[in-house]
Write a protein that holds these residues in place. Structure first.
Motif, PDB file in Angstrom:
ATOM      1  N   TRP A  44     -22.134  26.955 -93.175  1.00 27.03           N
ATOM      2  CA  TRP A  44     -20.704  27.228 -93.030  1.00 27.03           C
ATOM      3  C   TRP A  44     -19.874  25.962 -92.921  1.00 27.03           C
ATOM      4  CZ3 TRP A  44     -19.552  24.738 -88.632  1.00 27.03           C
ATOM      5  CH2 TRP A  44     -20.568  24.601 -87.674  1.00 27.03           C
ATOM      6  N   PHE A  45     -20.532  24.810 -92.887  1.00 21.34           N
ATOM      7  CA  PHE A  45     -19.860  23.533 -92.646  1.00 21.34           C
ATOM      8  C   PHE A  45     -18.718  23.274 -93.639  1.00 21.34           C
ATOM      9  CE2 PHE A  45     -19.597  18.911 -93.343  1.00 21.34           C
ATOM     10  CZ  PHE A  45     -19.284  18.501 -92.069  1.00 21.34           C
ATOM     11  N   ASP A  46     -18.980  23.441 -94.932  1.00 20.79           N
ATOM     12  CA  ASP A  46     -17.962  23.152 -95.953  1.00 20.79           C
ATOM     13  C   ASP A  46     -16.729  24.040 -95.805  1.00 20.79           C
ATOM     14  OD1 ASP A  46     -19.471  21.145 -97.055  1.00 20.79           O
ATOM     15  OD2 ASP A  46     -20.354  22.417 -98.601  1.00 20.79           O
ATOM     16  N   GLU A  47     -16.945  25.301 -95.464  1.00 20.56           N
ATOM     17  CA  GLU A  47     -15.820  26.220 -95.318  1.00 20.56           C
ATOM     18  C   GLU A  47     -14.911  25.806 -94.162  1.00 20.56           C
ATOM     19  OE1 GLU A  47     -17.350  30.169 -94.908  1.00 20.56           O
ATOM     20  OE2 GLU A  47     -18.537  29.996 -96.733  1.00 20.56           O
ATOM     21  N   VAL A  48     -15.495  25.462 -93.053  1.00 18.68           N
ATOM     22  CA  VAL A  48     -14.714  25.063 -91.883  1.00 18.68           C
ATOM     23  C   VAL A  48     -13.989  23.741 -92.156  1.00 18.68           C
ATOM     24  CG1 VAL A  48     -14.862  24.400 -89.448  1.00 18.68           C
ATOM     25  CG2 VAL A  48     -16.207  26.323 -90.291  1.00 18.68           C
ATOM     26  N   VAL A  49     -14.679  22.820 -92.805  1.00 17.09           N
ATOM     27  CA  VAL A  49     -14.063  21.531 -93.128  1.00 17.09           C
ATOM     28  C   VAL A  49     -12.866  21.735 -94.055  1.00 17.09           C
ATOM     29  CG1 VAL A  49     -14.434  19.375 -94.404  1.00 17.09           C
ATOM     30  CG2 VAL A  49     -16.082  20.105 -92.681  1.00 17.09           C
ATOM     31  N   GLN A  50     -12.989  22.583 -95.057  1.00 15.74           N
ATOM     32  CA  GLN A  50     -11.876  22.836 -95.973  1.00 15.74           C
ATOM     33  C   GLN A  50     -10.664  23.407 -95.238  1.00 15.74           C
ATOM     34  OE1 GLN A  50     -13.407  25.373 -99.041  1.00 15.74           O
ATOM     35  NE2 GLN A  50     -14.536  23.712-100.029  1.00 15.74           N
ATOM     36  N   GLY A  51     -10.895  24.368 -94.364  1.00 13.70           N
ATOM     37  CA  GLY A  51      -9.795  24.962 -93.607  1.00 13.70           C
ATOM     38  C   GLY A  51      -9.136  23.974 -92.667  1.00 13.70           C
ATOM     39  N   LEU A  52      -9.948  23.230 -91.925  1.00 10.20           N
ATOM     40  CA  LEU A  52      -9.400  22.237 -90.996  1.00 10.20           C
ATOM     41  C   LEU A  52      -8.648  21.147 -91.739  1.00 10.20           C
ATOM     42  CD1 LEU A  52     -12.364  21.824 -88.472  1.00 10.20           C
ATOM     43  CD2 LEU A  52     -10.111  22.822 -87.999  1.00 10.20           C
ATOM     44  N   PHE A  53      -9.184  20.725 -92.884  1.00  9.40           N
ATOM     45  CA  PHE A  53      -8.527  19.668 -93.649  1.00  9.40           C
ATOM     46  C   PHE A  53      -7.178  20.133 -94.190  1.00  9.40           C
ATOM     47  CE2 PHE A  53      -7.845  16.856 -97.293  1.00  9.40           C
ATOM     48  CZ  PHE A  53      -7.998  15.630 -96.675  1.00  9.40           C
ATOM     49  N   ALA A  54      -7.130  21.364 -94.709  1.00  6.33           N
ATOM     50  CA  ALA A  54      -5.867  21.893 -95.237  1.00  6.33           C
ATOM     51  C   ALA A  54      -4.805  21.939 -94.144  1.00  6.33           C
ATOM     52  CB  ALA A  54      -6.083  23.284 -95.830  1.00  6.33           C
ATOM     53  N   TRP A  55      -5.159  22.461 -92.987  1.00  7.97           N
ATOM     54  CA  TRP A  55      -4.180  22.558 -91.902  1.00  7.97           C
ATOM     55  C   TRP A  55      -3.809  21.188 -91.359  1.00  7.97           C
ATOM     56  CZ3 TRP A  55      -0.986  26.220 -90.521  1.00  7.97           C
ATOM     57  CH2 TRP A  55      -1.215  27.508 -91.023  1.00  7.97           C
ATOM     58  N   MET A  56      -4.778  20.259 -91.322  1.00 11.67           N
ATOM     59  CA  MET A  56      -4.477  18.911 -90.853  1.00 11.67           C
ATOM     60  C   MET A  56      -3.456  18.235 -91.770  1.00 11.67           C
ATOM     61  SD  MET A  56      -6.983  15.602 -90.391  1.00 11.67           S
ATOM     62  CE  MET A  56      -7.189  15.412 -92.158  1.00 11.67           C
ATOM     63  N   VAL A  57      -3.676  18.332 -93.068  1.00  9.45           N
ATOM     64  CA  VAL A  57      -2.799  17.659 -94.022  1.00  9.45           C
ATOM     65  C   VAL A  57      -1.394  18.254 -94.000  1.00  9.45           C
ATOM     66  CG1 VAL A  57      -2.378  17.339 -96.491  1.00  9.45           C
ATOM     67  CG2 VAL A  57      -4.631  16.847 -95.538  1.00  9.45           C
ATOM     68  N   PHE A  58      -1.275  19.569 -94.097  1.00 10.49           N
ATOM     69  CA  PHE A  58       0.052  20.170 -94.207  1.00 10.49           C
ATOM     70  C   PHE A  58       0.806  20.185 -92.878  1.00 10.49           C
ATOM     71  CE2 PHE A  58      -1.811  21.668 -98.170  1.00 10.49           C
ATOM     72  CZ  PHE A  58      -0.786  21.353 -99.043  1.00 10.49           C
ATOM     73  N   ALA A  59       0.115  20.449 -91.778  1.00 11.45           N
ATOM     74  CA  ALA A  59       0.796  20.386 -90.476  1.00 11.45           C
ATOM     75  C   ALA A  59       1.159  18.939 -90.143  1.00 11.45           C
ATOM     76  CB  ALA A  59      -0.087  20.980 -89.377  1.00 11.45           C
ATOM     77  N   GLY A  60       0.294  18.009 -90.527  1.00 11.21           N
ATOM     78  CA  GLY A  60       0.600  16.588 -90.323  1.00 11.21           C
ATOM     79  C   GLY A  60       1.814  16.157 -91.135  1.00 11.21           C
ATOM     80  N   ALA A  61       1.901  16.661 -92.369  1.00 14.60           N
ATOM     81  CA  ALA A  61       3.069  16.341 -93.202  1.00 14.60           C
ATOM     82  C   ALA A  61       4.347  16.879 -92.565  1.00 14.60           C
ATOM     83  CB  ALA A  61       2.887  16.912 -94.605  1.00 14.60           C
ATOM     84  N   ALA A  62       4.278  18.092 -92.028  1.00 16.98           N
ATOM     85  CA  ALA A  62       5.461  18.677 -91.380  1.00 16.98           C
ATOM     86  C   ALA A  62       5.843  17.892 -90.123  1.00 16.98           C
ATOM     87  CB  ALA A  62       5.209  20.143 -91.046  1.00 16.98           C
ATOM     88  N   ALA A  63       4.847  17.458 -89.360  1.00 17.06           N
ATOM     89  CA  ALA A  63       5.135  16.677 -88.153  1.00 17.06           C
ATOM     90  C   ALA A  63       5.768  15.334 -88.526  1.00 17.06           C
ATOM     91  CB  ALA A  63       3.850  16.454 -87.352  1.00 17.06           C
ATOM     92  N   LEU A  64       5.251  14.695 -89.552  1.00 21.99           N
ATOM     93  CA  LEU A  64       5.841  13.434 -90.008  1.00 21.99           C
ATOM     94  C   LEU A  64       7.250  13.652 -90.539  1.00 21.99           C
ATOM     95  CD1 LEU A  64       2.784  11.815 -91.816  1.00 21.99           C
ATOM     96  CD2 LEU A  64       3.854  11.045 -89.693  1.00 21.99           C
ATOM     97  N   TRP A  65       7.459  14.753 -91.248  1.00 20.40           N
ATOM     98  CA  TRP A  65       8.786  15.074 -91.796  1.00 20.40           C
ATOM     99  C   TRP A  65       9.791  15.260 -90.669  1.00 20.40           C
ATOM    100  CZ3 TRP A  65       9.498  15.130 -97.026  1.00 20.40           C
ATOM    101  CH2 TRP A  65      10.734  15.583 -97.485  1.00 20.40           C
ATOM    102  N   ARG A  66       9.377  15.973 -89.636  1.00 20.04           N
ATOM    103  CA  ARG A  66      10.255  16.230 -88.485  1.00 20.04           C
ATOM    104  C   ARG A  66      10.711  14.928 -87.851  1.00 20.04           C
ATOM    105  NH1 ARG A  66       9.481  15.803 -83.159  1.00 20.04           N
ATOM    106  NH2 ARG A  66      10.832  17.020 -81.833  1.00 20.04           N
TER     107      ARG A  66
END
Length: 162
Positions: A44-66
């Motif tokens: 299950w490692f790849d699935e969890v990594v993909q989900g965490l990475f997606a949320w890290m990138v997009f939430a991080g972008a929103a935090a930087l934008w703010r």
């Protein structure tokens, strides 16, 4: 009251990518140790990594934008006079709004149309895709607020005296 709520929202927005990065680090460390000593394998490692990475990138972008901490080249705005700088910032805000509207719209469309499930954990892939329209909507809201501040004349704050 509103600024305090917005400040708390900003803290939560920053906490999401920090949590995701921390979880990615821990999972990667555990996976490397387990593979090095042939202790276990995590299908299950790849699935969890993909989900965490997606949320890290997009939430991080929103935090930087703010916080307006995203990468920007400011040589043109620095070279312009105040009126030119303001017009340039309005143009940038309008272009950002157009892009973010498209990103949010198509991200929402992708999220709503996703029917696939991850192979091992059987999680809907729409959970991963949801990071796109959510972060897009957050960045869009901040861009609209920025545009309003740029277009409307700012009144000087008066101190209350008793």
């Amino acid at each position: 009251m509103l600024s305090k709520l917005e400040y708390r929202f900003g803290q939560v927005l920053r906490a999401v990518p920090i949590f995701c990065l921390s979880a990615l680090f821990v999972l990667l460390f555990i996976n490397v140790v387990a593979r090095s000593f042939s202790l276990a394998s995590f299908p299950w490692f790849d699935e969890v990594v993909q989900g965490l990475f997606a949320w890290m990138v997009f939430a991080g972008a929103a935090a930087l934008w703010r916080d307006k901490d995203h990468f920007q080249v400011d040589w043109l705005s620095v070279a312009l006079n105040p009126v030119g700088r303001r017009l340039l910032l309005i143009l940038i805000a309008l272009l950002s709004i157009c892009f973010l509207m498209a990103m949010t719209w198509y991200g929402l469309s992708l999220t709503r149309s996703a029917r696939a499930m991850t192979p091992i954990l059987q999680l809907p892939t729409s959970l991963f895709y949801a990071a796109i329209p959510i972060s897009g909507a957050i960045m869009l809201a901040y861009s609209l607020a920025e545009l309003v501040c740029l277009v409307l004349p700012q009144k000087p704050q008066q101190e209350l005296t008793t």
